[in-house]
Design an enzyme around this catalytic site. Structure first.
Site, PDB file in Angstrom:
ATOM      1  N   HIS A   1       4.904  -3.910   0.398  1.00 52.96           N
ATOM      2  CA  HIS A   1       5.975  -4.847   0.745  1.00 52.96           C
ATOM      3  C   HIS A   1       6.572  -5.336  -0.561  1.00 52.96           C
ATOM      4  CE1 HIS A   1       5.510  -5.507   5.114  1.00 52.96           C
ATOM      5  NE2 HIS A   1       4.319  -5.035   4.889  1.00 52.96           N
TER       6      HIS A   1
HETATM    7 ZN   LIG Z   1       3.317  -4.094   6.377  1.00 50.30          ZN
END
Ligand SMILES: [Zn+2]
Ligand SMILES: *[C@@H]1O[C@H](CO)[C@@H](O)[C@H](O)[C@H]1NC(C)=O
Ligand SMILES: *[C@@H]1O[C@H](CO)[C@@H](O)[C@H](O)[C@H]1NC(C)=O
Ligand SMILES: [Zn+2]
Length: 171
Positions: A134
């Site tokens: 992320h």
């Molecule tokens: Zn994720």
């Protein structure tokens, strides 16, 4: 009319966040997606229409925008290879560092100055069983403790491995 205080409202929103997070990861806890149903494999092999923001045919790494952004900028960076998670033996430090490098390169290219949050997940706290980084950049609005997003982000930070433990950056 029922009156609730600010602290009660905060407590309720914490519980709502925990509940919705547990529900969203629940499917994964009980049913780890097999490769032929993996949405990141589908993005990587172009059977999905998700637009790629980065691709490298040498490293086989791709990046695309998160469908469900947790911060103003939120990209997902993933190898083409269906590696289950951060702790899989195939998730080598070379790969981990390359995913981090791509994230910084993308944010640098956009000239983003606000706070970066870059993280993997600790199993079982993920919604897709395909290693992904992320790559986020967050503004003060994303970080306001009055927004439910704040608690989701805190939980994500908490359920994230310390990358320096497994893969320290050598200088
Ligand atoms: Zn994720
Ligand atoms: C692409 O990936 C999806 C999801 O893993 C899989 O079902 C499909 O068979 C793959 N298609 C090709 C052409 O590899
Ligand atoms: C692919 O990634 C490698 C390693 O970071 C880099 O050296 C190379 O220039 C990249 N290739 C392209 C076409 O971006
Ligand atoms: Zn996959």
């Amino acid at each position: 009319m029922v009156k609730i205080t600010l602290s009660q409202a905060i407590l309720i929103s914490i519980w709502v966040c925990i509940f919705s997070f547990v529900c969203s990861v629940g499917s994964d806890v009980f049913d780890h997606a097999p490769q032929d149903l993996c949405e990141f494999c589908a993005i990587s092999n172009r059977t999905s229409r998700t637009r790629l923001l980065y691709e490298n045919e040498t490293t086989n790494i791709i990046a695309f925008r998160s469908k469900d952004p947790d911060c103003k900028k939120h990209y997902l960076i993933t190898p083409h290879l269906h590696i289950k998670n951060y702790f899989s033996p195939e998730a080598t430090c070379d790969l981990i560092h390359e995913l981090q490098r791509v994230c910084h390169e993308m944010l640098d290219e956009e000239g983003i100055k606000y706070k970066r949050r870059i993280l993997f997940h600790i199993p079982p706290f993920y919604s897709v069983t395909h290693l992904h980084l992320h790559c986020m950049a967050c503004t003060n609005d994303d970080e306001s403790f009055l927004s439910s997003q704040y608690y989701i982000n805190k939980f994500m930070d908490f359920a994230s491995p310390d990358i320096e433990d497994k893969c320290p950056h050598t200088v």
